[in-house]
Enzyme design. Structure first.
Site, PDB file in Angstrom:
ATOM      1  N   LYS A 140      41.710  45.895  42.376  1.00 54.10           N
ATOM      2  CA  LYS A 140      43.136  45.567  42.330  1.00 54.10           C
ATOM      3  C   LYS A 140      43.601  45.686  40.879  1.00 54.10           C
ATOM      4  O   LYS A 140      43.225  44.883  40.023  1.00 54.10           O
ATOM      5  CB  LYS A 140      43.369  44.123  42.791  1.00 54.10           C
ATOM      6  CG  LYS A 140      44.846  43.814  42.940  1.00 54.10           C
ATOM      7  CD  LYS A 140      45.182  42.352  42.754  1.00 54.10           C
ATOM      8  CE  LYS A 140      45.567  42.017  41.348  1.00 54.10           C
ATOM      9  NZ  LYS A 140      46.792  42.667  40.858  1.00 54.10           N
ATOM     10  N   GLU A 199      36.136  38.154  31.566  1.00 52.74           N
ATOM     11  CA  GLU A 199      36.495  38.485  30.181  1.00 52.74           C
ATOM     12  C   GLU A 199      37.926  37.998  30.002  1.00 52.74           C
ATOM     13  O   GLU A 199      38.824  38.439  30.712  1.00 52.74           O
ATOM     14  CB  GLU A 199      36.425  39.994  29.914  1.00 52.74           C
ATOM     15  CG  GLU A 199      35.027  40.569  29.924  1.00 52.74           C
ATOM     16  CD  GLU A 199      34.120  40.030  28.837  1.00 52.74           C
ATOM     17  OE1 GLU A 199      34.615  39.421  27.872  1.00 52.74           O
ATOM     18  OE2 GLU A 199      32.894  40.209  28.969  1.00 52.74           O
ATOM     19  N   GLU A 239      46.051  32.003  22.209  1.00 67.42           N
ATOM     20  CA  GLU A 239      46.198  33.463  22.183  1.00 67.42           C
ATOM     21  C   GLU A 239      47.665  33.833  22.425  1.00 67.42           C
ATOM     22  O   GLU A 239      48.266  33.424  23.405  1.00 67.42           O
ATOM     23  CB  GLU A 239      45.330  34.102  23.275  1.00 67.42           C
ATOM     24  CG  GLU A 239      45.377  35.615  23.201  1.00 67.42           C
ATOM     25  CD  GLU A 239      44.495  36.292  24.253  1.00 67.42           C
ATOM     26  OE1 GLU A 239      44.634  35.981  25.440  1.00 67.42           O
ATOM     27  OE2 GLU A 239      43.677  37.137  23.859  1.00 67.42           O
TER      28      GLU A 239
HETATM   29  O1  TXE Z   1      47.307  37.864  33.269  1.00 64.85           O
HETATM   30  P1  TXE Z   1      46.660  37.436  34.607  1.00 64.85           P
HETATM   31  P2  TXE Z   1      48.749  38.513  32.985  1.00 64.85           P
HETATM   32  C1  TXE Z   1      46.670  36.963  28.653  1.00 64.85           C
HETATM   33  C2  TXE Z   1      47.823  37.211  27.711  1.00 64.85           C
HETATM   34  C3  TXE Z   1      48.957  37.429  28.660  1.00 64.85           C
HETATM   35  C4  TXE Z   1      48.621  36.495  29.767  1.00 64.85           C
HETATM   36  C5  TXE Z   1      49.225  36.803  31.105  1.00 64.85           C
HETATM   37  O2  TXE Z   1      48.054  36.066  26.945  1.00 64.85           O
HETATM   38  O3  TXE Z   1      50.168  37.111  28.082  1.00 64.85           O
HETATM   39  O4  TXE Z   1      47.224  36.559  29.873  1.00 64.85           O
HETATM   40  O5  TXE Z   1      48.951  38.137  31.473  1.00 64.85           O
HETATM   41  C6  TXE Z   1      45.365  39.095  38.662  1.00 64.85           C
HETATM   42  N1  TXE Z   1      43.761  35.560  42.030  1.00 64.85           N
HETATM   43  N2  TXE Z   1      45.875  38.148  28.878  1.00 64.85           N
HETATM   44  O6  TXE Z   1      49.798  37.862  33.804  1.00 64.85           O
HETATM   45  O7  TXE Z   1      47.643  36.732  35.452  1.00 64.85           O
HETATM   46  C7  TXE Z   1      46.583  39.835  38.194  1.00 64.85           C
HETATM   47  O8  TXE Z   1      47.305  40.369  39.275  1.00 64.85           O
HETATM   48  C8  TXE Z   1      43.243  36.763  41.711  1.00 64.85           C
HETATM   49  C9  TXE Z   1      44.786  38.313  27.985  1.00 64.85           C
HETATM   50  O9  TXE Z   1      48.630  39.959  33.155  1.00 64.85           O
HETATM   51  O10 TXE Z   1      45.373  36.754  34.317  1.00 64.85           O
HETATM   52  C10 TXE Z   1      45.975  40.869  37.274  1.00 64.85           C
HETATM   53  O11 TXE Z   1      45.458  41.943  38.037  1.00 64.85           O
HETATM   54  N3  TXE Z   1      43.775  37.575  40.807  1.00 64.85           N
HETATM   55  C11 TXE Z   1      43.787  39.291  28.475  1.00 64.85           C
HETATM   56  C12 TXE Z   1      44.822  40.090  36.623  1.00 64.85           C
HETATM   57  O12 TXE Z   1      44.567  38.985  37.499  1.00 64.85           O
HETATM   58  C13 TXE Z   1      44.876  37.172  40.172  1.00 64.85           C
HETATM   59  C14 TXE Z   1      44.328  40.487  29.187  1.00 64.85           C
HETATM   60  C15 TXE Z   1      45.180  39.552  35.235  1.00 64.85           C
HETATM   61  O13 TXE Z   1      46.381  38.831  35.336  1.00 64.85           O
HETATM   62  C16 TXE Z   1      45.480  35.928  40.455  1.00 64.85           C
HETATM   63  C17 TXE Z   1      45.450  40.169  30.035  1.00 64.85           C
HETATM   64  C18 TXE Z   1      44.863  35.109  41.440  1.00 64.85           C
HETATM   65  N4  TXE Z   1      45.339  33.914  41.787  1.00 64.85           N
HETATM   66  C19 TXE Z   1      46.174  39.046  29.847  1.00 64.85           C
HETATM   67  N5  TXE Z   1      46.562  35.800  39.673  1.00 64.85           N
HETATM   68  C20 TXE Z   1      42.867  39.722  27.336  1.00 64.85           C
HETATM   69  N6  TXE Z   1      42.650  38.866  26.339  1.00 64.85           N
HETATM   70  O14 TXE Z   1      42.357  40.828  27.354  1.00 64.85           O
HETATM   71  C21 TXE Z   1      46.649  36.914  38.918  1.00 64.85           C
HETATM   72  N7  TXE Z   1      45.638  37.757  39.227  1.00 64.85           N
END
Ligand code: TXE
Length: 478
Positions: free
Chosen positions: A172, A247, A380
């Site tokens: 996904k 991660e 972060e």
């Molecule tokens: O992250 P999410 P988002 C941090 C960064 C950013 C914040 C939010 O601070 O501003 O996270 O980003 C899926 N069950 N990082 O909203 O929500 C979602 O659909 C299963 C740091 O993008 O964690 C996406 O595919 N899956 C980081 C993935 O999880 C779920 C990189 C990541 O989304 C879910 C990205 C659930 N309940 C964001 N809810 C880094 N440091 O590399 C969401 N997802």
């Protein structure tokens, strides 16, 4: 406009709803409409992956090599075109995006080779006449959940080892950037894999993602994303004894000692903190500078940051692309305000910028005179915002560097072998860099961190086998 479909059991499948993929450099530009699956399509994908797993786990390694090698070759051959798509949907600059696509191709090539190098052990037994062999086997169905900041490299470094070691996949991608994963899926769909071995389902985290987490047929979940969602992955997987790997964030320190090559240190700071719009888990967000070079370093860095060219990701000469979306822009702005309220000295940036097209443009922000208790040094931000902290000596710098809930990457700029060796030993981060930015890693060595940054075994390189295989110990009496 046609809708890009999900890929389930070897077929392209339409969904009732769609998500618009919007170009952050120009919000009038719709990259495409992408199918938004719900629970039932996700369950179909899991069923297909489970069925395919029964034979794929025993598949011939030459067939796996050929498929992964085909995928890697096509990605590399099309890196300019795929890089343009990536820059358009995510907002990193075109050279950065092409570099990321090339990385994805190299990863598939690397894991093509790894299929031919799956190793085990054969040992003598403590019992007479008995031998013991230890072999690696596929885990089964792997659920892959990816974030928006590396739309093709992160899917690649999870999909390639999963397939190489005989697992089947349901991935996904992040809702914001489905285009690159869709393009990768289209390549994978022509690689000769049996139906159901690879499935891609686009949709919301709480629907598609949560279904992957909760389904007992998904044997392992590899996740990259936020700390909050990572905790949900951990809770759901541990409740049903599924293997998982996380991660998450970083708050990575870069130490600059007074014996550093200042120009190189400035380059490391600028690249590490601001390139890719600071949207990297390995970004150098805390710059810890030894007192005697603090003023010189901060002044020179300020001048360089203020001179960075922010613009359309696809335009020539752009150094910093837009922020990925309105929500992330709001988060960055919130932290700029928090920094000011905490008494940090905003040397430059932080304001919104107008360009020819409507987009999420923000001037890179540099805070000086900060201390490590401030929220801007503890949480972060995930945008083009960096802070400078002063340290009196190496030991104080290392103690500040380690004083964080995260532990992904940490760097030092110094010309002293003794100082760099001491730092490498004392750093509590999973990856340490000497005279290099904290971001920017190779694809054939382990990637991952400690503390709140990571959980589970490392990704990438041959260490990826730890997650994507399970070990069988076989005893035989001849
Ligand atoms: O992250 P999410 P988002 C941090 C960064 C950013 C914040 C939010 O601070 O501003 O996270 O980003 C899926 N069950 N990082 O909203 O929500 C979602 O659909 C299963 C740091 O993008 O964690 C996406 O595919 N899956 C980081 C993935 O999880 C779920 C990189 C990541 O989304 C879910 C990205 C659930 N309940 C964001 N809810 C880094 N440091 O590399 C969401 N997802």
């Amino acid at each position: 406009m046609s809708i890009f479909k999900n890929y389930i059991n070897g077929e392209w499948v339409a969904a009732d709803n769609a998500i618009s993929n919007i170009n952050p450099s120009n919000t009038n530009d719709i990259v495409g409409e992408y199918a938004r699956a719900g629970q039932s399509q996700t369950l179909d994908a899991i069923a297909a992956a489970e069925d395919a797993s029964k034979t794929w786990r025993y598949s011939n390694i030459q067939a796996r090599f050929d498929a992964l090698d085909f995928i890697g070759s096509e990605i590399l051959a099309r890196k300019a075109e795929l890089g343009e798509l990536l820059a358009r949907e995510e907002g990193k600059t075109l050279p950065e995006a092409i570099g990321e696509v090339a990385r994805a191709g190299q990863i598939f090539k690397f894991f093509a080779g790894e299929t031919l190098r799956i190793q085990g052990d054969m040992l003598a037994s403590v019992r007479p006449g008995v031998t013991v062999d230890v072999t690696r086997e596929a885990v089964g169905v792997v659920g892959i959940i990816t974030p928006w900041n590396f739309p093709i490299a992160i899917p690649a470094w999870k999909i390639a080892p999963a397939l190489a070691y005989g697992n089947t996949v349901v991935i996904k991608p992040a809702e914001l950037v489905p285009g690159s994963t869709w393009a990768l899926t289209e390549i994978i769909s022509r690689a000769g894999l049996p139906n159901g071995v690879f499935n891609m389902v686009m949709g919301a985290g709480r629907e598609v993602g949560q279904t992957l987490l909760d389904d007992p047929r998904v044997n392992a979940v590899s996740f990259t994303g936020s700390v909050g969602t990572g905790s949900r992955v951990a809770a759901a997987c541990s409740a049903r004894n599924a293997k998982y790997q996380l991660e998450m964030g970083g708050k990575n320190p870069l130490i600059v000692l007074n014996d550093a090559d200042i120009d190189n240190a400035l380059g490391c700071a600028l690249n590490g903190a601001f390139f890719s719009t600071g949207q990297r888990c390995t970004a150098s967000s805390r710059l810890i500078v030894e007192a005697s070079v603090y003023d010189e370093f901060t002044e020179k860095l300020h001048a360089q940051v203020a001179g960075l060219k922010v613009g359309d990701a696809l335009a020539e000469g752009t150094q910093i692309g837009p922020v990925v979306d309105q929500r992330q822009l709001d988060q960055n702005q919130k932290y700029v305000d928090i920094g000011k309220q905490e008494g940090a000295n905003l040397l430059c940036g932080g304001e919104l910028l107008e360009r020819e097209t409507p987009g999420f443009y923000m001037a890179p922000a540099l805070f000086a005179d900060t201390n490590n208790d401030m929220r801007i040094n503890r949480e972060e931000i995930f945008g083009p915002v960096a802070t400078v902290l002063k340290a009196n000596n190496l030991d104080e710098a290392i103690s500040l560097a380690n004083d964080t809930d995260f532990g992904l990457s940490a760097g030092i700029c110094t010309t002293s072998l003794k100082s760099s060796n001491h730092f490498k030993q004392m750093s509590r981060a999973g990856m340490v860099m000497v005279n290099l930015p904290t971001a920017g890693v190779d694809y054939h060595v382990p990637f991952g961190g400690t503390k709140g940054s990571s959980y589970g075994s490392r990704e990438q390189g041959r260490y990826a086998a730890e997650f994507y295989t399970t070990v069988k110990t076989a005893y035989s009496l001849a």
